[in-house]
Design a protein around this motif. Structure first.
Motif, PDB file in Angstrom:
ATOM      1  N   LEU A 143       0.859  -1.081  -0.024  1.00 55.34           N
ATOM      2  CA  LEU A 143      -0.094   0.072  -0.065  1.00 55.34           C
ATOM      3  C   LEU A 143       0.885   1.195   0.197  1.00 55.34           C
ATOM      4  O   LEU A 143       0.753   1.945  -0.469  1.00 55.34           O
ATOM      5  N   ASP A 144       2.010   1.017   0.670  1.00 56.06           N
ATOM      6  CA  ASP A 144       2.843   2.302   0.981  1.00 56.06           C
ATOM      7  C   ASP A 144       3.656   2.602  -0.572  1.00 56.06           C
ATOM      8  O   ASP A 144       3.760   3.525  -0.950  1.00 56.06           O
TER       9      ASP A 144
ATOM     10  N   THR B   6      -5.631   1.599  -9.203  1.00 53.22           N
ATOM     11  CA  THR B   6      -6.199   0.599  -9.091  1.00 53.22           C
ATOM     12  C   THR B   6      -5.598  -0.525  -7.929  1.00 53.22           C
ATOM     13  O   THR B   6      -6.160  -1.149  -7.328  1.00 53.22           O
ATOM     14  N   ALA B   7      -4.127  -0.686  -8.090  1.00 60.38           N
ATOM     15  CA  ALA B   7      -3.481  -1.521  -7.062  1.00 60.38           C
ATOM     16  C   ALA B   7      -3.787  -0.956  -5.737  1.00 60.38           C
ATOM     17  O   ALA B   7      -4.228  -1.937  -4.851  1.00 60.38           O
ATOM     18  N   THR B   8      -3.800   0.287  -5.386  1.00 60.22           N
ATOM     19  CA  THR B   8      -4.252   0.722  -4.230  1.00 60.22           C
ATOM     20  C   THR B   8      -5.644   0.648  -3.834  1.00 60.22           C
ATOM     21  O   THR B   8      -5.626  -0.115  -2.714  1.00 60.22           O
TER      22      THR B   8
ATOM     23  N   LEU C  10      -6.245  -1.720  -0.497  1.00 60.17           N
ATOM     24  CA  LEU C  10      -7.133  -1.371   0.549  1.00 60.17           C
ATOM     25  C   LEU C  10      -8.612  -2.429   0.835  1.00 60.17           C
ATOM     26  O   LEU C  10      -8.871  -2.765   1.761  1.00 60.17           O
ATOM     27  N   LYS C  11      -8.857  -2.942  -0.355  1.00 63.47           N
ATOM     28  CA  LYS C  11     -10.050  -3.691  -0.350  1.00 63.47           C
ATOM     29  C   LYS C  11      -9.601  -4.992   0.333  1.00 63.47           C
ATOM     30  O   LYS C  11     -10.746  -5.629   1.227  1.00 63.47           O
ATOM     31  N   ALA C  12      -8.416  -5.604   0.111  1.00 65.35           N
ATOM     32  CA  ALA C  12      -8.146  -6.520   0.780  1.00 65.35           C
ATOM     33  C   ALA C  12      -7.858  -6.271   2.355  1.00 65.35           C
ATOM     34  O   ALA C  12      -8.381  -7.019   3.316  1.00 65.35           O
ATOM     35  N   GLU C  13      -7.394  -5.173   2.755  1.00 67.40           N
ATOM     36  CA  GLU C  13      -7.285  -4.978   4.153  1.00 67.40           C
ATOM     37  C   GLU C  13      -8.743  -4.800   4.955  1.00 67.40           C
ATOM     38  O   GLU C  13      -8.882  -5.359   5.945  1.00 67.40           O
TER      39      GLU C  13
END
Length: 1703
Positions: free
Chosen positions: A555-556, A562-564, A568-571
């Motif tokens: 994330l950082d 899209t990747a972010t 975020l969706k995973a977290e």
């Protein structure tokens, strides 16, 4: 067309014949045997066709023979022939007319061809057709066919090679397909398989059916071959590659898993052969270290690392996928190997294929679950699942940390760098510009200068590998940058998605079944199966650390939206899952990660640090690898979208928000919105973060708690890009929706949310303490929002919510408090307005709960909060006032909680509320609250901030009293009901009911409270308040007192009125005498009110008047109380102390009150009527009862209704006393009590000061003394029966004292008449009236009273003395009024003359009436009168006033004319003996005064005065001398001497010549002389003495005349020419006249009465007279002539003297 149809058969036959013909043709020349065989074959076919109906079956039976010619043809090794034969054989095969034997022959023939290297492709084709079309080939034949294919695979020809490979694959598949088909056929038949004897004989396959057996043998040999061992079954293999073997193994395992799972023999092979093989083959890779020499690895002859390794991994994937359940232990090893291959030390290609393999596992959540169950959940087992996830994490980390292989330094770098807190010590190398590619649009990760592109590797959810599919590559391929990362990233996401979806689905199913169960069995508790939960929890527990580490890092590093979003969706999904499973730590950790990502890098946020430290300080060790949670890098490879202020107490400065921060924030909002129910305690994290973001973005709370974009107040203001500007309303909206959705949370979650907000708010409060930075109002605003949307269940969160907001309200930071109060009051208002079910009116508990915080706000000292509180009270009253019911005490408590230190505006607001209550809501509130209303109104009266409010509140009390009066009955009933209820409760508890003013009935208590409040206000420090309160108190008692029950009056008198009098008296006596400067601003204070003392005086006056008024008007009622006498005494005591107060206003008013209670109508001017005092107080005239015709003590009944009310409230008829019986005040004790008070007051007030005059404290005023004395006559009427001499003396002292008091010089012009008017002051009149009343009473009273006469005389005579000797007042210096310049003297003595004279007249009158009374005679009154008059008589011209002595004379004459006869009458008793000398002295002092007449005395005046003297002499001649025989001799002697002295005129030397004859008092002398002579020759001489006195007097007279004449003659001679002095001339003339008068008298007298001696003296004068003839004065001459004339009567011849008895 099927092969068995007649047409097909026919065609087959034809084709075969054709083939045989062709064959015979071809072989005709070179191979005759073949030709023959072909021809016989034709015959054979024809025969078979002819004979048999089932031609195909027949062909098959004879297939060996049929095939024979073709086999021979192949044997020729001629290409053309061979091709033709192979084609024919294939045709036969395809029609399935080849028998087992024929097949064997064919295979052998093919083998030979193969060995000769002929027609290789055709061979392969033939084999394939043979094996696929039928199942006749088995065992050795089959194995030979397979070996044939294998051998062809290894020829030099590429095409053959590849075709053979494909054929082998197909053949292997066919073998297994046959087995599957076989199993299908035998499916229904249950065979008893013989027991498997372990692995004693590896070829023990007797239990298998034929096809199965083939398959078994084939698979076993494949294993042998891969392992480089000799095959058992595939005899004739010359060479074999591992790669090919592995591919074949993989395909079998992958395509036919059922075979291995259903047949123990095959399972056994898997375990025994395949697994060990794989492990063995892996070993070089395991041992390999990148960068070490390849020689170190003992490897097989080939060195195909990549191909073998890649194929092994594929095999492993298949094994794990399909046979995991069989190979638990083996899989553990495989998985561990996989994990090892991800190691950073391994070659890049190896890591790439390993990560691809891992990805394959990651898309199979059920498999992962099995791992978890089989390994992680077992004791003493490798935590495989956890290791996989951690390995992925480490892998991703290592990609960032070790950018190039073989760099030893880079390997250890992260050890220090990825520390625990958010401030990692390694701050990325190249920094912002570290890689030039960071601005490209390509998706990539960038971290500390390492830039890794993100490649599209596979579709979400499928593991499409790239390198695992590179079966044709021998050399390791070069891996493009970012490939491994991209795969690992996909793997992570798929892992999360898979696990969460699986668990969520199962959870939902469980919830559904729970719901169904509850429906079916509402009474039972649903118990979920625990096993599943344990697995889920274990899975999450195992993987979360690794996931979090990896995801946070990604994330950082992510630069792609899209990747972010995916990360975020995973977290988010992980956090939500952990929440649902109740795993607090992982949930919080994921949320923390999102929170951190939302905030700018290195943003110090304590709540995150503390939470994260527990997680991130642990580095998870996985088989020696470190997984560290890498702290966010500070590089800004992101688009900056906002710059704002940090909220935390960092050093001032700005912080930067990137687009990614905003993206994370949205995720956070999403999390809170959709998964709020599972957040629990992590609400704190979420909200803390949101608060900081909101702060940085500069969102400020608006009405209702919604956050709106606002500007920051201080510091470099927030800078927002347009991108984020358009986002803000959306964010603000989501924020609001987030809290609105709290209404769908269950109670527990809601509590978590509230607690989180509260602790957040506490932090904000902490932060706002030290500095004046604007505080964060996020938490407060959101508490408000949450409260508002959860109104329907407000009870459960009310206490924590309001409890916290109350704390906020006490915060020193104004903005903070303001919002706390805003939130609290909005909630209360909303709570009251909300349509609750049941409604508030039926849910009193809830209503009180809602109102309670409003009350609590009263304890806050800040004015702004109280202002807010009161404003909301006002709004609540306006909107919900009618429905407050039991909430009234709270609301009133709030309104009344005012303190003086709060400032005006607050008090004003509170007062508005109160006014609203009093005007609109008294009827709607419970009656029990009325008392509170009274107290609150009272407290507004007592506040000292705003005078007008105090005054208005007193007005409100008046309105309240009116309300009580009008609604008396209703209130009484309700209060009595309430009282009964309370009484009952008290009894049950065994307590006594305790309330103020017990035991008065409740309604009366209400009144008493009102009176008590007004009473308090009557002693307020501010005069205006006191005045207003006093008027109101007495007016209400007067107007509504009739409602009180009789016993209550007792309380009113003692607890209210007397208490008030006490307080006022105390305050007045201790009040400050300092002059008050003009009141604030330009208000001027009148001099009569310019000290506190004077202001208190006014209060005292009002109060005393009011109480007296009540005693007067309500006397008939009060007298029925038992202790009226005590009350009367106390009231008198108050009157006395007021009357004696050193203040004129108070003392005078006290006497007025005294008059009023004695029911005296003052004889004074109209303005002094006692009623006016009340009228001035604003009491309506109707209520004033100035002792009208209804008689003393009788109240005026105002109207019938009042009488009715009286009778209604007091039960019994209370009538006015019947007319006959005068007021009960006839009770003499009361009157005597009044007399004592009067006496004490009089004594004290008239007693002159004793000390030196400088300390002169106070001299009572004239009006005061007048009023005091005026009280006496009326008082006397009631006490005369027992009025004793003693009392009279007391009275005398007071009267005397009163008259002696001087007047202050500034008052004298108003009180004193001008000196010339002889007018009495009202005081003097009053004194005389008092005495008059007394003497009249004595006059008509019994005999015994008459002893008092002398005392009255004595008193009056003392007053008479004042004419000459004004009384002194202590040592006060007074100036006489005549010579007082008003401005010089402080005190002026009155002009006492008129008073003394009036007193004298009274004395004479009285004496006239009483001269004969025994007491008057005994007490020598006459003597006293004479003694008193002697002073003015003696002073005569020296008297202060001329009228005095004249009046004295006339009074003396009158008194004597009455008194002398009495005296003569009582001469014998001796009672008058002492009077005579006094009288003689008085005459003498008067007639021969030592004072000289004033120079300006006119002749007429002189003559008038002489006439008065003559009158006195005449009195002597008529009243005294004729009765000489009753009169003491001495007295007569004195009188004679006096007359004698009067008859000889001694002139005063000051006369002018002109007046000489007038001023000589000739008339007087003459009368004296005549009187003297008359009595000298009186023929009535009764005693020798009298004659003696007369003779003696005469001789004295003659002798004196002789002397005067002689002296004159001598002087005349001596003076010669000079005239003698005038007075001497006058004297001689007088003597001459006297001689002539004497001669006349002698002529008239009987000769016998004249003594011979006298004659001798008379004749002796003659010569002297003759001598005077020579005088020169004509006046003397004429007088001489008159004197000598009478001598002729004596000129007779002498006769002989004949003595008696002699001749």
């Amino acid at each position: 067309m099927s092969t068995t149809s007649p047409e097909a058969v026919k065609k087959l036959l034809e084709n075969m014949q054709t083939d045989l013909r062709s064959l015979s043709m071809e072989c005709k020349k070179k191979f005759p045997p073949v030709k023959e065989a072909a021809e016989s074959g034709i015959v054979k076919i024809k025969t078979i066709a002819a004979r048999n109906t089932d031609i195909l079956a027949a062909l098959k039976e004879n297939s060996s023979e049929v095939v024979q010619p073709f086999l021979m043809g192949c044997g020729t090794k001629e290409p053309k022939i061979t091709q033709l034969c192979l084609a024919a054989i294939q045709r036969l095969m395809s029609h399935e007319v080849v028998s087992e034997a024929a097949a064997g022959n064919i295979i052998n023939m093919l083998w030979q061809l193969m060995e000769n290297g002929l027609e290789e492709l055709k061979l392969l084709q033939t084999v394939l057709v043979l094996l696929t079309t039928n199942t006749v080939v088995h065992d050795e034949v089959l194995s030979k066919a397979i070996v044939l294919c294998f051998r062809l695979h290894f020829t030099k020809d590429n095409i053959t090679n590849n075709t053979a490979a494909a054929t082998v694959r197909q053949v292997v598949t066919v073998v297994f397909e046959r087995m599957v088909a076989e199993d299908e056929r035998f499916k229904g038949i249950v065979e008893q398989p013989p027991p498997v004897q372990g692995n004693t004989n590896r070829r023990s396959v007797s239990t298998l059916r034929p096809s199965a057996k083939d398959a078994y043998m084939l698979f076993q040999d494949l294993c042998q071959l891969v392992n480089a061992d000799a095959p058992y079954w595939l005899v004739g293999m010359t060479e074999m590659t591992r790669t090919f073997g592995l591919e074949l193994l993989e395909s079998v395992l992958n395509d036919f898993p059922g075979v291995f799972l259903q047949h123990q023999e095959f399972s056994f092979l898997l375990k025994e052969r395949v697994c060990p093989l794989v492990i063995k083959l892996f070993s070089p890779n395991i041992k390999f270290r990148q960068g070490s020499a390849s020689a170190a690895c003992p490897a097989p002859v080939e060195k195909p690392y990549f191909p073998i390794c890649m194929r092994l991994l594929r095999v492993v994937s298949v094994l794990i996928k399909h046979f995991y359940s069989l190979l638990v232990t083996e899989c553990e090893i495989f998985l561990s190997l996989l994990v090892k291959f991800l190691d950073g030390e391994k070659p890049q290609w190896l890591r790439a294929v390993a990560v691809e393999s891992v990805h394959r596992l990651c898309v199979q959540p059920h498999l992962l679950r099995s791992f978890c169950q089989s390994y992680d959940m077992k004791q003493h087992s490798t935590k495989v699942f956890r290791d996989i996830v951690n390995a992925l994490g480490s892998f991703i980390q290592s990609l960032f940390i070790i950018p190039n292989a073989g760099n030893a330094a880079a390997i250890n770098a992260p050890a220090g760098g990825s520390g625990a807190g958010p401030q990692g010590s390694v701050q990325g190398g190249p920094g912002v510009g570290g890689s030039s590619g960071n601005l490209t649009t390509q998706a990539a990760f960038e971290y500390r200068g390492t830039w890794i592109p993100l490649l599209p590797v596979s579709v979400q959810g499928s593991a499409k590998a790239t390198y695992l599919e590179m079966l044709d590559k021998v050399e390791p391929p070069s891996i493009p940058e970012g490939y491994a990362m991209s795969v690992a990233f996909s793997a992570l996401l798929d892992l999360v998605r898979g696990i969460t979806t699986m668990i969520e689905r199962e959870l939902s199913a469980e919830d559904q079944s729970a719901a169904e169960f509850r429906e079916a069995h509402p009474d039972q508790e649903w118990e979920p199966p625990t096993g599943a939960h344990l697995v889920w929890e274990e899975m999450v527990s195992a993987c979360w650390c690794g996931l979090l580490a990896a995801l946070s890092l990604l994330l950082d590093a992510s630069t792609d939206e899209t990747a972010t979003e995916n990360i975020l969706k995973a977290e988010l999904t992980m956090a939500s899952l952990c929440g649902r499973l109740g795993l607090v730590t992982p949930r919080d950790a994921f949320i923390t990660a999102i929170c951190k990502a939302s905030l700018p890098p290195h943003y110090a946020l304590t709540v995150l640090t503390t939470n994260a430290s527990s997680i991130s300080s642990k580095a998870y060790s996985i088989q020696g690898q470190n997984v560290q949670i890498i702290s966010p890098s500070s590089e800004s490879h992101q688009q900056v979208v906002a710059v704002g202020q940090p909220l935390s107490a960092q050093p001032q400065g700005t912080v930067v928000l990137t687009a990614k921060n905003i993206q994370c924030m949205r995720t956070l909002l999403n999390l809170a919105h959709c998964h709020g129910a599972v957040l629990g305690s992590s609400w704190q994290l979420v909200l803390a973060t949101l608060q900081h973001l909101v702060w940085i973005l500069g969102l400020k709370p608006a009405v209702g708690g919604a956050l709106k974009p606002g500007r920051a107040v201080e510091g470099p203001s927030t800078v927002l890009t347009t991108a984020v500007m358009t986002d803000l309303p959306v964010i603000s909206n989501i924020l609001s929706r987030l809290f609105e959705s709290s209404q769908y949370l269950d109670d527990v979650s809601l509590h978590h949310l509230i607690n989180a907000l509260c602790s957040l708010s506490l932090e904000a409060m902490e932060m706002a303490y030290g500095n004046n930075k604007e505080p964060s109002l996020f938490a407060v605003a959101k508490l408000l929002e949450t409260g508002l949307v959860n109104m329907d269940r407000i009870e459960i969160l009310w206490r924590p919510l309001t409890g916290h907001l109350l704390e906020v309200c006490q915060h020193p930071n104004a903005r903070m408090r303001e919002w706390g109060a805003e939130a609290l009051t909005s909630l209360i208002k909303a709570g009251l307005a909300y349509k609750h079910d049941p409604p508030l009116s039926q849910n009193q508990r809830l209503q009180l709960l809602l109102l309670n915080p409003l009350k609590e706000l009263s304890n806050v000292l800040h004015a702004d909060i109280r202002q807010k509180q009161l404003e909301s009270v006002l709004q609540i009253l306006q909107s919900q006032g009618d429905g407050l019911g039991p909430g009234w005490p709270l609301v009133l408590g709030v309104i009344g909680a005012i303190r003086n230190d709060q400032g005006e505006s607050l008090i004003r607001t509170a007062f508005q509320c109160l006014q609203l209550v009093v005007t609109d809501f008294l009827p709607t509130m419970p009656c029990t609250c009325l008392q509170i209303v009274v107290e609150v109104a009272g407290s507004f009266g007592l506040q000292n901030q705003e005078l007008n409010i105090s005054l208005t509140s007193i007005g409100l009390l008046w309105n309240i009293s009116d309300y009580f009066f009008q609604r008396g009955e209703v209130i009484t009933q309700e209060l009595e009901r309430e009282e009964e209820a309370l009484q009952k409760q008290a009894q049950e508890r065994g307590e006594t009911l305790n309330r103020p003013f017990h035991p008065a009935p409740p309604f009366d208590c209400l009144w008493l409270c009102l009176y008590a409040k007004l009473g308090e206000l009557c002693v307020d420090p501010r005069p205006a308040v006191r005045k207003s309160a006093g008027q109101t108190l007495f007016s209400t008692i007067a107007a509504h007192g009739t409602l009180l029950q009789q016993p209550t009056w007792h309380i009113v008198v003692w607890k209210v009125l007397f208490h008030l009098l006490d307080c006022v008296r105390t305050s007045s006596t201790t009040a400050d005498k300092e002059k008050i400067e003009s009141g604030g601003g330009n208000i001027l204070i009148h001099h009569s009110r310019d000290t506190a003392e004077k202001q208190w005086a006014e209060t005292w006056v009002l109060t005393l008047a009011g109480v007296a008024r009540i005693f007067n008007t309500r006397r008939y009622l009060l007298q029925q109380l038992g202790d009226f006498f005590e009350a009367w005494e106390i009231l008198l005591n108050h009157i006395q102390s007021a009357a004696l107060s050193k203040n004129n206003e108070v003392s005078l008013a006290a006497l007025k009150s005294f008059q009023e209670i004695l029911q005296i109508v003052t004889p004074a001017k109209d303005s002094d009527r006692p009623g006016d005092a009340l009228a001035a107080m604003g009491v309506p005239a109707v209520l004033i009862d100035p002792l009208s015709a209804s008689g003393p003590g009788r109240p005026l009944v105002r109207s019938d209704s009042l009488v009715e009310r009286l009778t209604r409230y007091n039960g019994a008829e209370m009538q006015a006393p019947p007319p006959g019986e005068e007021s009960a005040l006839e009770d003499s004790a009361l009157w005597w009590s009044a007399w004592n008070t009067w006496y004490k007051t009089g004594t004290e007030s008239t007693r002159p000061p004793t000390g030196p005059t400088e300390k002169l404290s106070f001299i009572p005023s004239q009006p005061y003394l007048t009023a005091l004395i005026q009280i006496f006559p009326a008082l006397y009427q009631h006490i005369k029966a027992n009025f004793s001499m003693e009392d009279l003396k007391k009275l005398g002292v007071i009267l005397h004292g009163a008259v002696s008091v001087p007047i202050s010089s500034d008052a004298s012009p108003f009180i004193l008449p001008s000196y010339t008017e002889a007018v009495l002051t009202s005081l003097q009149e009053a004194v005389l009236t008092a005495l008059d009343v007394l003497q009249k009473a004595i006059c008509v009273g019994p005999e015994s009273l008459q002893v008092m006469y002398p005392a009255i005389f004595e008193q009056l005579l003392r007053f008479v003395e004042f004419s000459c000797k004004p009384p002194t007042y202590g040592r006060v210096e007074t100036k006489h009024v005549a010579n007082a310049k008003y401005n010089q003297a402080e005190w002026v003595a009155l002009n006492y003359v008129p008073f003394a004279e009036r007193s004298l007249e009274v004395v004479v009158d009285l004496y006239h009436k009483t001269a004969c009374h025994k007491a008057v005679i005994n007490e020598k009154v006459l003597q006293n009168i004479i003694k008193t008059l002697r002073m003015p008589l003696g002073l005569k011209y020296s008297c202060p006033s001329e009228s005095t002595w004249k009046l004295a004379v006339s009074s003396l004459l009158k008194a004597l004319s009455i008194g002398l006869p009495v005296a003569r009458q009582h001469a014998s008793s001796g009672k008058f003996d002492t009077m005579w000398p006094e009288l003689a002295n008085a005459f003498e002092d008067f007639l021969f005064t030592k004072s000289t007449p004033p120079d300006n005395l006119s002749i007429q005046e002189f003559q008038k005065n002489e006439a008065i003297d003559v009158e006195v002499v005449q009195l002597i001649s008529t009243e005294i001398l004729p009765f000489a025989n009753f009169i003491p001799k001495d007295f007569v002697g004195q009188i004679m001497a006096m007359l004698n002295r009067g008859s000889i005129h001694s002139q005063s030397p000051s006369f002018t010549e002109a007046e000489i004859d007038v001023r000589m008092r000739e008339e007087f002398s003459k009368v004296c002389f005549e009187t003297l002579l008359q009595f000298s020759f009186s023929n009535k001489v009764s005693t020798p003495q009298e004659g003696y006195i007369s003779r003696m007097a005469l001789s004295v007279l003659l002798k004196r005349s002789q002397d005067v004449l002689r002296r004159y003659v001598e002087d005349e001679r001596l003076s010669g020419r000079c005239p003698l002095p005038r007075q001497q001339v006058t004297e001689i003339i007088f003597v001459l006249k006297a001689i002539s008068t004497l001669m006349d008298s002698l002529k008239k007298t009987q000769p016998e009465n004249v003594d011979g001696n006298t004659w001798a003296q008379v004749i002796a004068l003659y010569p002297t007279l003759v001598e005077c003839i020579t005088c020169s004065s004509s006046e003397v001459s004429s007088a001489l002539k008159e004197a000598l004339g009478p001598f002729k009567d004596f000129m007779q011849p002498p006769i002989s003297r004949v003595q008696n008895g002699e001749s």
